[in-house]
Scaffold this motif. Structure first.
Motif, short mmCIF file in Angstrom:
data_model
loop_
_atom_site.label_atom_id
_atom_site.label_comp_id
_atom_site.label_asym_id
_atom_site.label_seq_id
_atom_site.Cartn_x
_atom_site.Cartn_y
_atom_site.Cartn_z
N GLY A 158 19.53 -24.37 51.59
CA GLY A 158 20.51 -23.63 50.82
C GLY A 158 21.56 -24.53 50.20
N ILE A 159 22.48 -23.90 49.48
CA ILE A 159 23.64 -24.63 48.95
C ILE A 159 24.87 -23.84 49.40
CG2 ILE A 159 22.40 -25.60 46.98
CD1 ILE A 159 23.81 -23.54 45.20
N PRO A 160 26.04 -24.46 49.33
CA PRO A 160 27.23 -23.78 49.82
C PRO A 160 27.52 -22.48 49.05
CG PRO A 160 27.66 -26.13 49.58
CD PRO A 160 26.33 -25.85 48.93
N THR A 177 22.49 -18.22 46.89
CA THR A 177 23.47 -18.28 45.81
C THR A 177 22.79 -18.44 44.45
OG1 THR A 177 24.96 -19.37 47.37
CG2 THR A 177 25.53 -19.53 45.04
N ILE A 178 21.59 -18.96 44.46
CA ILE A 178 20.85 -19.11 43.20
C ILE A 178 19.85 -17.96 43.04
CG2 ILE A 178 19.30 -20.59 41.86
CD1 ILE A 178 20.48 -23.02 43.16
N HIS A 235 25.37 -25.83 40.79
CA HIS A 235 24.55 -25.69 41.99
C HIS A 235 24.32 -27.00 42.72
CE1 HIS A 235 24.03 -21.57 41.06
NE2 HIS A 235 23.25 -21.75 40.02
N ALA A 236 25.12 -28.01 42.42
CA ALA A 236 24.97 -29.28 43.16
C ALA A 236 25.49 -29.09 44.59
CB ALA A 236 25.74 -30.38 42.46
N ARG A 237 24.86 -29.77 45.55
CA ARG A 237 25.36 -29.73 46.92
C ARG A 237 26.57 -30.65 47.04
NH1 ARG A 237 19.86 -30.14 50.47
NH2 ARG A 237 19.43 -27.92 50.66
N VAL A 238 27.74 -30.07 46.93
CA VAL A 238 28.97 -30.85 47.03
C VAL A 238 29.06 -31.42 48.45
CG1 VAL A 238 31.48 -30.75 46.89
CG2 VAL A 238 30.09 -29.39 45.32
#
Lengths: 404, 404
Positions: free
Chosen positions: A28-30, A344-345, B361-364
């Motif tokens: 996942g992403i944040p 989130t996407i 959508h980048a993983r910060v």
């Protein structure tokens, strides 16, 4: 040289058992509100405890920036370079309904479509007819169409307007042009051969489509069929041939059962539920298989539904079931995914997936949480997805030394 | 298979805009006195703030231990594997003076040189004559030399003793031996064809050199010309053809304008200054381009001058200009370099370069400083430079899924 070919040379039929728990679409992403990924938000004490005893890392499944489909995603985890071993649309569709393709079969995607009086395509999906109607029309076609050759055909419902055609016989070929013109107000393309070896198949397809349009003449809105993605099925070299692994698949969804069959795994009867899949593994672990693949689908589906909270809940449910696997104390236990599906996407993405590998001789690291960020600090590092099978084989003692 | 070829298959002409801010020679190593790299020593609040919102990492541009030239360095960032797409010296020299090469042109590097009465090379660089003299001699040659063929030639000053020769016509070839013998007290080599297709070109070069030595007979110390690196120009497949990107270059230095043209980018008129380049981007961002490349040269030049403090000051100047880009809120913003030029070394080096990528959508990650060390902790990890374009395309939504 492809590193997986070196493993082929080194793999031997001894060593321990490997279990892959694949949580589809896990990564996942944040979340924009609280900045946690699904795995970070989930309360997963068992997965975290396992991480504490594992080597952790991130897998970039197909390659940088590439969003894997489920087929290439799983092939990668099984040690098949997805850029080399490609599965086309026709074969994937057949796998996706658990159809048992045989070598030499030619498969194609089929759409029920609407045609005007003048034979123009007016709707490529026949208004997305329901699966019930699809099934009735498929039955009608199977009852009334007959092809004049020393072989047979199968026409099977997928869902809505989608179906699969499979031809089985000698000297068939995928070298046939799509009949789907990809736009409306045009006639369908003729199923012409795109190479000489496609002539025989093209003639059969012409006959099939002619009969179908007679059979469906009075139907509405689906009064014809469009075909695309003709592909001859050549089975892949099996896990046994490549890595001396006797594999077994425990999955409910047809696609994953199909991909497993494609690489020569045995496929268990559908367990019919998440807990039942874990129970099945517990039941059979220790039999004559060396490689156990257990698949969880919902982590992906809920990601695709953009349902962050239910994806989190599903992860927590999996976590509660995890002891059913860890209690078996497998020689090598891997938990990972075929790709990310960040809620989130709301669809598959290119982001690397977390992985952990527990085995007697693995370099246990300081990672004490199983999530997308913590695993970046692990001893496995960031690496291509194809590497996983080599690490699993090595940790299982299933590969010889390279050179003297 | 080269992963960039997979991106070619997957890239589509939709999605967001990508901005590359390339700080040439950005990467550094710790200064022996205070143990800080240039980026660590610089006060760069805007770059650091951007790092906080980005995925960070390190790029190994060409490969481990390899010190990239500017050509391969930039090709890498643009997604062209520099081991596959090679640009020779002749073409690079022409690009380096912003000469607009056409397909089929043959380019070669030229040196003004000193020859003895007996025709021996006595100084391969004619005592490094000044650019003014070079320009006068070039003019003289262009005025007086004529080649007897259905085509034309260009002879252009680079600087000091260096010039470029370009032949334009049909059936030309780079298969001609260097005339530069690479040492003194020897006669120049004959411009012999090294393959049959080079015969026509070799004859033209012989005629050119014979006339040049007549024209320069009374000059001192530059009384002749040596040629090397004959190369026929074949344009590369463009960014549009490969990745469906309509690119534009904003740069002042000829080399970077040339490399951009080589991959099919539009090239803006020279902005004529650092701030002006940033202003140009702000002016055109949102037009019909998808890929904006803005180039900063001085970070490299000051590194090559071994001027640590001025390289630091230049970075701080860039930092002050950064809001001109971040205010545009590009869909994907990348800040990176084509190679390192540590001021402590005073030339290009092999050290990986810091990179940060900001996108929705980048993983910060937790990296909150943009420097050579902090970026090593980022979510992009350490990776080959060619990966960057794939990540940029993915984050811009400019690639389809791989397989189903």
């Amino acid at each position: 040289m492809d590193i997986t070919e070196i493993w082929e040379d080194l793999a031997w039929d001894q060593g321990g058992r490997i279990v892959y728990l694949v949580l589809d679409g896990l990564g996942g992403i944040p979340h924009p509100d609280h900045h946690l990924t699904e795995l970070q938000a989930a309360n997963t004490p068992n997965l975290d405890a396992l991480a504490k005893e594992s080597s952790c890392g991130l897998l970039e499944i197909v390659g940088p920036g590439i969003t894997p489909g489920s087929g290439p995603g799983h092939l990668t985890l099984f040690g098949y370079d997805p850029l080399k071993y490609r599965i086309g649309r026709g074969v994937l569709s057949a796998l996706g309904i658990d159809f048992e393709l045989q070598p030499g079969d030619v498969a194609a995607r089929a759409n029920f479509a609407s045609f005007s009086d003048k034979g123009m395509v007016s709707d490529r999906r026949a208004g997305r007819i329901g699966t019930d109607l699809n099934e009735r029309l498929v039955q009608k076609i199977c009852d009334r169409v007959s092809l004049d050759f020393d072989g047979t055909f199968f026409f099977e419902t997928v869902s809505e307007h989608r179906a699969v055609l499979v031809l089985r016989g000698d000297d068939l070929s995928g070298a046939v042009q799509d009949t789907d013109p990809q736009s409306t107000d045009r006639p369908p393309n003729l199923p012409k051969a795109t190479a000489e070896e496609g002539e025989k198949t093209a003639v059969l397809i012409q006959s099939f489509l002619r009969q179908v349009s007679d059979v469906l003449a009075d139907e509405h809105p689906a009064n014809g069929v469009l075909l695309r993605g003709f592909e001859r099925f050549e089975p892949l070299p099996s896990l046994q041939e490549r890595f001396a692994l006797n594999g077994v698949c425990i999955a409910d969804y047809p696609m994953y059962r199909g991909v497993s069959r494609l690489v020569g795994m045995d496929v268990m009867p559908r367990p019919g539920g998440l807990a039942e899949r874990f129970d099945t593994l517990a039941d059979i672990y220790g039999d004559d298989h060396d490689f156990y693949f257990i698949h969880v689908k919902k982590t992906d589906s809920l990601g695709e539904d953009a349902d962050f909270d239910r994806k989190v809940a599903k992860l927590e449910q999996v976590d509660q079931l995890l002891p059913k696997i860890t209690d078996l104390n497998p020689d090598v236990l891997v938990v990972t995914a075929d790709h990310s599906t960040p809620a989130t996407i709301g669809r598959h993405s290119w982001h690397p997936v977390p992985v952990m590998l527990k085995a007697k001789h693995a370099r246990v690291d300081r990672v004490d949480r199983f999530d997308d960020y913590a695993c970046a600090e692990g001893m496995l590092g960031r690496r291509p997805g194809t590497h996983l099978m080599g690490l699993a084989l090595a940790n299982a003692g299933r590969m010889q030394k390279y050179g003297a």
